[in-house]
Scaffold this motif. Structure first.
Motif, PDB file in Angstrom:
ATOM      1  N   GLY A   6      12.397   2.267  12.736  1.00  0.00           N
ATOM      2  CA  GLY A   6      13.085   3.265  11.920  1.00  0.00           C
ATOM      3  C   GLY A   6      13.450   2.735  10.543  1.00  0.00           C
ATOM      4  O   GLY A   6      13.310   3.439   9.541  1.00  0.00           O
ATOM      5  N   GLN A   7      13.905   1.481  10.484  1.00  0.00           N
ATOM      6  CA  GLN A   7      14.290   0.906   9.190  1.00  0.00           C
ATOM      7  C   GLN A   7      13.080   0.767   8.270  1.00  0.00           C
ATOM      8  O   GLN A   7      13.159   1.076   7.086  1.00  0.00           O
ATOM      9  CB  GLN A   7      14.956  -0.461   9.383  1.00  0.00           C
ATOM     10  N   ILE A   8      11.965   0.314   8.794  1.00  0.00           N
ATOM     11  CA  ILE A   8      10.764   0.167   7.976  1.00  0.00           C
ATOM     12  C   ILE A   8      10.307   1.526   7.460  1.00  0.00           C
ATOM     13  O   ILE A   8       9.933   1.670   6.289  1.00  0.00           O
ATOM     14  CB  ILE A   8       9.633  -0.556   8.759  1.00  0.00           C
ATOM     15  N   LYS A   9      10.375   2.556   8.304  1.00  0.00           N
ATOM     16  CA  LYS A   9      10.026   3.915   7.858  1.00  0.00           C
ATOM     17  C   LYS A   9      10.956   4.351   6.732  1.00  0.00           C
ATOM     18  O   LYS A   9      10.512   4.937   5.740  1.00  0.00           O
ATOM     19  CB  LYS A   9      10.100   4.901   9.022  1.00  0.00           C
ATOM     20  N   LEU A  10      12.250   4.087   6.892  1.00  0.00           N
ATOM     21  CA  LEU A  10      13.204   4.460   5.848  1.00  0.00           C
ATOM     22  C   LEU A  10      12.911   3.728   4.533  1.00  0.00           C
ATOM     23  O   LEU A  10      12.989   4.328   3.455  1.00  0.00           O
ATOM     24  CB  LEU A  10      14.637   4.150   6.300  1.00  0.00           C
ATOM     25  N   LEU A  11      12.580   2.456   4.611  1.00  0.00           N
ATOM     26  CA  LEU A  11      12.291   1.684   3.403  1.00  0.00           C
ATOM     27  C   LEU A  11      11.059   2.211   2.673  1.00  0.00           C
ATOM     28  O   LEU A  11      10.961   2.109   1.457  1.00  0.00           O
ATOM     29  CB  LEU A  11      12.100   0.205   3.745  1.00  0.00           C
ATOM     30  N   ARG A  12      10.137   2.779   3.408  1.00  0.00           N
ATOM     31  CA  ARG A  12       8.907   3.286   2.801  1.00  0.00           C
ATOM     32  C   ARG A  12       9.028   4.723   2.290  1.00  0.00           C
ATOM     33  O   ARG A  12       8.104   5.221   1.663  1.00  0.00           O
ATOM     34  CB  ARG A  12       7.758   3.191   3.795  1.00  0.00           C
ATOM     35  N   THR A  13      10.163   5.396   2.553  1.00  0.00           N
ATOM     36  CA  THR A  13      10.286   6.798   2.145  1.00  0.00           C
ATOM     37  C   THR A  13      10.376   6.967   0.631  1.00  0.00           C
ATOM     38  O   THR A  13       9.743   7.848   0.082  1.00  0.00           O
ATOM     39  CB  THR A  13      11.510   7.476   2.790  1.00  0.00           C
ATOM     40  N   ARG A  14      11.174   6.150  -0.023  1.00  0.00           N
ATOM     41  CA  ARG A  14      11.322   6.232  -1.481  1.00  0.00           C
ATOM     42  C   ARG A  14      11.319   4.818  -2.067  1.00  0.00           C
ATOM     43  O   ARG A  14      12.341   4.345  -2.562  1.00  0.00           O
ATOM     44  CB  ARG A  14      12.602   6.972  -1.844  1.00  0.00           C
ATOM     45  N   GLU A  73       0.819  -1.194   0.000  1.00  0.00           N
ATOM     46  CA  GLU A  73       0.000   0.000   0.000  1.00  0.00           C
ATOM     47  C   GLU A  73       0.859   1.252   0.000  1.00  0.00           C
ATOM     48  O   GLU A  73       1.823   1.347   0.727  1.00  0.00           O
ATOM     49  CB  GLU A  73      -0.967  -0.002   1.185  1.00  0.00           C
ATOM     50  N   ASP A  74       0.469   2.205  -0.831  1.00  0.00           N
ATOM     51  CA  ASP A  74       1.130   3.503  -0.891  1.00  0.00           C
ATOM     52  C   ASP A  74       2.640   3.401  -0.973  1.00  0.00           C
ATOM     53  O   ASP A  74       3.361   4.260  -0.506  1.00  0.00           O
ATOM     54  CB  ASP A  74       0.764   4.355   0.336  1.00  0.00           C
ATOM     55  N   SER A  75       3.160   2.337  -1.547  1.00  0.00           N
ATOM     56  CA  SER A  75       4.603   2.201  -1.601  1.00  0.00           C
ATOM     57  C   SER A  75       5.077   1.791  -2.990  1.00  0.00           C
ATOM     58  O   SER A  75       6.127   1.215  -3.127  1.00  0.00           O
ATOM     59  CB  SER A  75       5.065   1.183  -0.554  1.00  0.00           C
ATOM     60  N   ASN A  76       4.264   2.088  -4.001  1.00  0.00           N
ATOM     61  CA  ASN A  76       4.641   1.791  -5.382  1.00  0.00           C
ATOM     62  C   ASN A  76       5.095   0.351  -5.565  1.00  0.00           C
ATOM     63  O   ASN A  76       6.114   0.078  -6.171  1.00  0.00           O
ATOM     64  CB  ASN A  76       5.709   2.763  -5.864  1.00  0.00           C
ATOM     65  N   ASP A  77       4.338  -0.565  -5.001  1.00  0.00           N
ATOM     66  CA  ASP A  77       4.543  -1.998  -5.167  1.00  0.00           C
ATOM     67  C   ASP A  77       5.775  -2.560  -4.469  1.00  0.00           C
ATOM     68  O   ASP A  77       6.227  -3.631  -4.835  1.00  0.00           O
ATOM     69  CB  ASP A  77       4.565  -2.375  -6.649  1.00  0.00           C
ATOM     70  N   LEU A  78       6.340  -1.866  -3.499  1.00  0.00           N
ATOM     71  CA  LEU A  78       7.392  -2.472  -2.692  1.00  0.00           C
ATOM     72  C   LEU A  78       6.726  -3.495  -1.797  1.00  0.00           C
ATOM     73  O   LEU A  78       5.847  -3.171  -1.011  1.00  0.00           O
ATOM     74  CB  LEU A  78       8.121  -1.429  -1.839  1.00  0.00           C
ATOM     75  N   LEU A  79       7.118  -4.732  -1.958  1.00  0.00           N
ATOM     76  CA  LEU A  79       6.493  -5.807  -1.217  1.00  0.00           C
ATOM     77  C   LEU A  79       7.260  -6.058   0.072  1.00  0.00           C
ATOM     78  O   LEU A  79       8.465  -6.294   0.045  1.00  0.00           O
ATOM     79  CB  LEU A  79       6.466  -7.067  -2.078  1.00  0.00           C
ATOM     80  N   ILE A  80       6.553  -5.987   1.203  1.00  0.00           N
ATOM     81  CA  ILE A  80       7.143  -6.261   2.509  1.00  0.00           C
ATOM     82  C   ILE A  80       6.393  -7.453   3.093  1.00  0.00           C
ATOM     83  O   ILE A  80       5.190  -7.381   3.314  1.00  0.00           O
ATOM     84  CB  ILE A  80       7.056  -5.042   3.447  1.00  0.00           C
ATOM     85  N   ILE A  81       7.118  -8.531   3.333  1.00  0.00           N
ATOM     86  CA  ILE A  81       6.509  -9.784   3.774  1.00  0.00           C
ATOM     87  C   ILE A  81       7.013 -10.138   5.167  1.00  0.00           C
ATOM     88  O   ILE A  81       8.213 -10.159   5.410  1.00  0.00           O
ATOM     89  CB  ILE A  81       6.844 -10.925   2.796  1.00  0.00           C
ATOM     90  N   ASP A  82       6.093 -10.447   6.048  1.00  0.00           N
ATOM     91  CA  ASP A  82       6.427 -10.846   7.414  1.00  0.00           C
ATOM     92  C   ASP A  82       6.704 -12.344   7.437  1.00  0.00           C
ATOM     93  O   ASP A  82       5.807 -13.148   7.182  1.00  0.00           O
ATOM     94  CB  ASP A  82       5.268 -10.484   8.334  1.00  0.00           C
ATOM     95  N   LEU A  83       7.927 -12.728   7.726  1.00  0.00           N
ATOM     96  CA  LEU A  83       8.283 -14.146   7.791  1.00  0.00           C
ATOM     97  C   LEU A  83       7.620 -14.867   8.954  1.00  0.00           C
ATOM     98  O   LEU A  83       7.593 -16.087   8.994  1.00  0.00           O
ATOM     99  CB  LEU A  83       9.803 -14.313   7.886  1.00  0.00           C
ATOM    100  N   ASN A  84       7.080 -14.112   9.915  1.00  0.00           N
ATOM    101  CA  ASN A  84       6.416 -14.733  11.058  1.00  0.00           C
ATOM    102  C   ASN A  84       4.994 -15.159  10.737  1.00  0.00           C
ATOM    103  O   ASN A  84       4.407 -15.925  11.480  1.00  0.00           O
ATOM    104  CB  ASN A  84       6.403 -13.773  12.249  1.00  0.00           C
ATOM    105  N   SER A  85       4.429 -14.650   9.645  1.00  0.00           N
ATOM    106  CA  SER A  85       3.079 -15.062   9.280  1.00  0.00           C
ATOM    107  C   SER A  85       3.112 -16.511   8.820  1.00  0.00           C
ATOM    108  O   SER A  85       4.153 -17.030   8.411  1.00  0.00           O
ATOM    109  CB  SER A  85       2.522 -14.164   8.175  1.00  0.00           C
ATOM    110  N   VAL A 117      11.311  -7.127   0.318  1.00  0.00           N
ATOM    111  CA  VAL A 117      11.690  -6.973   1.725  1.00  0.00           C
ATOM    112  C   VAL A 117      10.965  -8.008   2.582  1.00  0.00           C
ATOM    113  O   VAL A 117       9.754  -8.191   2.454  1.00  0.00           O
ATOM    114  CB  VAL A 117      11.353  -5.550   2.241  1.00  0.00           C
ATOM    115  N   PHE A 118      11.723  -8.664   3.450  1.00  0.00           N
ATOM    116  CA  PHE A 118      11.169  -9.583   4.436  1.00  0.00           C
ATOM    117  C   PHE A 118      11.458  -9.032   5.817  1.00  0.00           C
ATOM    118  O   PHE A 118      12.500  -8.413   6.033  1.00  0.00           O
ATOM    119  CB  PHE A 118      11.810 -10.973   4.322  1.00  0.00           C
ATOM    120  N   THR A 119      10.540  -9.258   6.741  1.00  0.00           N
ATOM    121  CA  THR A 119      10.765  -8.866   8.123  1.00  0.00           C
ATOM    122  C   THR A 119      10.587 -10.091   9.028  1.00  0.00           C
ATOM    123  O   THR A 119       9.836 -11.001   8.698  1.00  0.00           O
ATOM    124  CB  THR A 119       9.781  -7.766   8.585  1.00  0.00           C
ATOM    125  N   ASP A 120      11.291 -10.073  10.133  1.00  0.00           N
ATOM    126  CA  ASP A 120      11.173 -11.142  11.126  1.00  0.00           C
ATOM    127  C   ASP A 120      11.433 -10.526  12.491  1.00  0.00           C
ATOM    128  O   ASP A 120      12.546 -10.104  12.779  1.00  0.00           O
ATOM    129  CB  ASP A 120      12.170 -12.260  10.838  1.00  0.00           C
TER     130      ASP A 120
END
Length: 148
Positions: free
Chosen positions: A64-72, A20-32, A83-86
């Protein structure tokens, strides 16, 4: 064909995958439940992978890192980044077991599957983009882009 199926699953079945609102940058939660079944080898030669680890989702470095990734995000999308998060160290999933992060960790994996960068503090889009642009495969991609 496997890649198309994987992309379809990613786009439609991940409750915590967001573009959403990130021009198709996919962020996936590895914990899901769906995210934990993804292997990094599925993206070999297709995507550059950023994995952001933390011991909990409220970790200031993680937030902070997630905010930075969503800036541009377009700069990351142009460089074929996913992008994956855990944020849950227990139980450790296969990716966490393999990469063994300690606390907050930012890891960039090149298209060839090798770890290109490992940092213990957040990185800006500018720093990430510069690091990617120095990769040999990215240089080849840019040459092809500028030829056409």
């Amino acid at each position: 064909m496997k890649y198309l199926l994987l992309v379809s699953i990613l786009l439609f079945n991940f409750g915590k995958a967001t573009a959403e609102d990130s021009n198709d940058l996919l962020i996936i939660d590895l914990n899901s439940s769906n995210g934990s079944s993804i292997g990094l080898n599925n993206f070999l030669w297709q995507k550059r992978v950023i994995i952001v680890f933390a011991d909990n989702p409220e970790d200031p470095n993680f937030v902070g890192q997630i905010k930075l990734l969503r800036t541009r995000p377009t700069q990351l999308v142009e460089r074929d980044v996913i992008v994956f998060t855990d944020t849950n160290p227990i139980p450790a999933n296969l990716t966490r077991s393999k990469l063994r992060p300690k606390g907050f960790s930012f890891i960039l994996i090149a298209k060839d599957g090798k770890i290109s960068l490992r940092k213990s503090s957040p990185w800006s889009i500018r720093e990430i983009s510069r690091s990617i642009d120095k990769m040999p495969l990215r240089k080849q991609e840019m040459k092809l882009l500028y030829k056409n």
